[in-house]
Design a protein around this motif. Structure first.
Motif, short mmCIF file in Angstrom:
data_model
loop_
_atom_site.label_atom_id
_atom_site.label_comp_id
_atom_site.label_asym_id
_atom_site.label_seq_id
_atom_site.Cartn_x
_atom_site.Cartn_y
_atom_site.Cartn_z
N SER A 8 6.64 -11.92 6.73
CA SER A 8 6.48 -12.67 7.11
C SER A 8 5.30 -13.28 7.66
N SER A 9 4.51 -12.62 6.86
CA SER A 9 2.92 -12.97 6.65
C SER A 9 3.21 -14.53 5.38
N SER A 10 2.32 -16.16 6.65
CA SER A 10 2.25 -16.88 5.95
C SER A 10 1.36 -17.01 4.47
N TYR A 11 0.54 -15.86 4.78
CA TYR A 11 -0.96 -15.98 3.78
C TYR A 11 -0.39 -15.41 2.44
N ARG A 12 0.92 -14.10 2.32
CA ARG A 12 1.30 -13.63 1.18
C ARG A 12 2.81 -14.18 0.59
N ASP A 68 0.80 -4.46 2.04
CA ASP A 68 0.08 -4.17 2.72
C ASP A 68 -1.33 -3.42 2.50
N GLN A 69 -2.21 -3.85 2.99
CA GLN A 69 -3.96 -3.58 3.19
C GLN A 69 -4.50 -3.16 5.08
N VAL A 70 -5.41 -2.30 3.97
CA VAL A 70 -5.75 -0.99 4.89
C VAL A 70 -6.78 -1.52 5.28
N ALA A 71 -7.75 -2.72 5.58
CA ALA A 71 -9.41 -2.00 5.85
C ALA A 71 -10.53 -0.84 7.20
N LYS A 97 -23.25 -4.94 5.52
CA LYS A 97 -23.28 -3.37 5.40
C LYS A 97 -21.83 -3.50 4.64
N LYS A 98 -20.98 -2.65 4.41
CA LYS A 98 -19.97 -3.11 3.36
C LYS A 98 -18.50 -2.63 4.73
N VAL A 99 -17.50 -3.61 3.87
CA VAL A 99 -16.46 -3.16 4.36
C VAL A 99 -14.86 -2.74 3.24
N GLU A 100 -14.21 -2.01 3.01
CA GLU A 100 -13.66 -2.11 1.97
C GLU A 100 -11.89 -2.09 2.29
N PHE A 101 -11.51 -3.32 1.37
CA PHE A 101 -9.39 -2.90 1.95
C PHE A 101 -9.45 -2.38 0.44
N ILE A 102 -7.79 -1.90 0.99
CA ILE A 102 -7.50 -0.76 -0.18
C ILE A 102 -5.81 -2.33 0.20
N THR A 103 -5.27 -2.56 -0.56
CA THR A 103 -4.12 -3.39 -0.51
C THR A 103 -3.35 -2.51 -1.98
N GLY A 104 -1.90 -2.96 -1.32
CA GLY A 104 -0.78 -2.21 -2.12
C GLY A 104 0.01 -2.92 -2.54
N VAL A 105 0.88 -2.58 -2.88
CA VAL A 105 1.99 -3.47 -3.70
C VAL A 105 2.62 -2.96 -4.03
N SER A 106 3.85 -2.91 -3.35
CA SER A 106 5.44 -2.36 -4.53
C SER A 106 6.48 -3.16 -4.79
N LEU A 107 6.90 -2.51 -6.08
CA LEU A 107 8.47 -3.94 -6.79
C LEU A 107 10.02 -2.58 -6.71
N PRO A 168 -9.22 -11.15 -7.66
CA PRO A 168 -9.58 -11.79 -6.36
C PRO A 168 -8.32 -12.46 -5.38
N THR A 169 -7.18 -12.11 -5.77
CA THR A 169 -6.01 -11.90 -4.52
C THR A 169 -6.25 -10.86 -3.90
N ALA A 170 -6.28 -9.81 -4.60
CA ALA A 170 -6.25 -8.43 -3.34
C ALA A 170 -6.74 -8.89 -2.20
N LEU A 171 -7.73 -9.56 -1.88
CA LEU A 171 -8.17 -9.32 -0.20
C LEU A 171 -7.50 -10.27 0.56
N GLU A 172 -6.97 -11.31 -0.46
CA GLU A 172 -6.41 -12.22 0.35
C GLU A 172 -4.43 -11.57 1.02
N GLY A 173 -4.53 -10.43 0.39
CA GLY A 173 -3.32 -8.99 1.37
C GLY A 173 -2.30 -9.32 -0.20
N LEU A 174 -2.25 -10.28 -1.30
CA LEU A 174 -1.13 -10.09 -1.85
C LEU A 174 -1.89 -9.89 -3.63
#
Length: 198
Positions: A8-12, A68-71, A97-107, A168-174
């Protein structure tokens, strides 16, 4: 061919519209609470797959995308701030400092039994943030629905020294590079598909 974004994410939705002209968005109803002792990478994978599976069961002949994304900061998973005060606390703690983002995608396509998953890791290195800069930023972007309290597609980039990522699109969520590869693994060329729907 039916393609569904399980979100339901408008960003994705906006991200996916860069490479697809014809798709639907259906909100998945899943519990996103982390499990006991669940590693962040496992959380991103489980939620990405569960989102897609929950919609694929209703539409077994559709190609369903889940993401899904985990910060992570100092080894702890960050939630969405929700309020101004929590957003301030998050951003102040990120200063220099540094923040890490793990962005997963499944099909997933149930009828053909296709299911693949990919994840990307992005490191965001923040500038030394002053009270004035944080206050100004939050007044502009109001990123209270974003984990990490910033919008990279907007003025959030004013807070960074650098971003390290393969996509570069991973940080945006997809992660669109990964997604096009998943479709190719399924024998689907999104360039040809997009031309046929123009």
């Amino acid at each position: 061919m039916k393609i569904i974004l399980a979100s339901s994410s408008s960003y994705r939705k906006k991200l996916l519209s860069r490479i697809l002209n014809d798709f639907e968005c259906v909100s998945p109803a899943i519990d996103e609470t982390p499990q006991t002792n669940e590693a962040p990478s496992e959380l991103a994978m489980r939620l990405s797959i569960q989102k897609a599976e929950s919609i694929a069961r209703k539409y077994p002949d559709a190609w369903v995308i889940g993401s899904d994304q985990v910060a992570l900061f100092d080894g702890k998973v960050l939630g969405k701030p929700g309020t101004l005060e929590i957003a301030k606390q998050q951003l102040f703690s990120f200063s220099d400092k540094k923040v890490e983002f793990i962005t997963g995608v499944s099909l997933i396509h149930l009828n053909s039994q296709f299911q693949e998953y990919h994840s990307d890791i992005t490191e965001v290195h923040f500038k030394k943030l002053s009270t004035e800069k944080v206050t100004q930023y939050l007044a502009i972007d109001t990123p209270y629905d974003c984990a990490g309290s910033f919008k990279v597609e907007s003025f959030g980039i004013c807070l960074f020294n650098s971003v390290e990522t393969k996509d570069p699109t991973a940080l945006e969520g997809l992660p669109l590079i990964a997604l096009t590869n998943l479709f190719e693994n399924a024998g689907i060329d999104l360039l040809s598909l997009s031309r046929s729907t123009i």
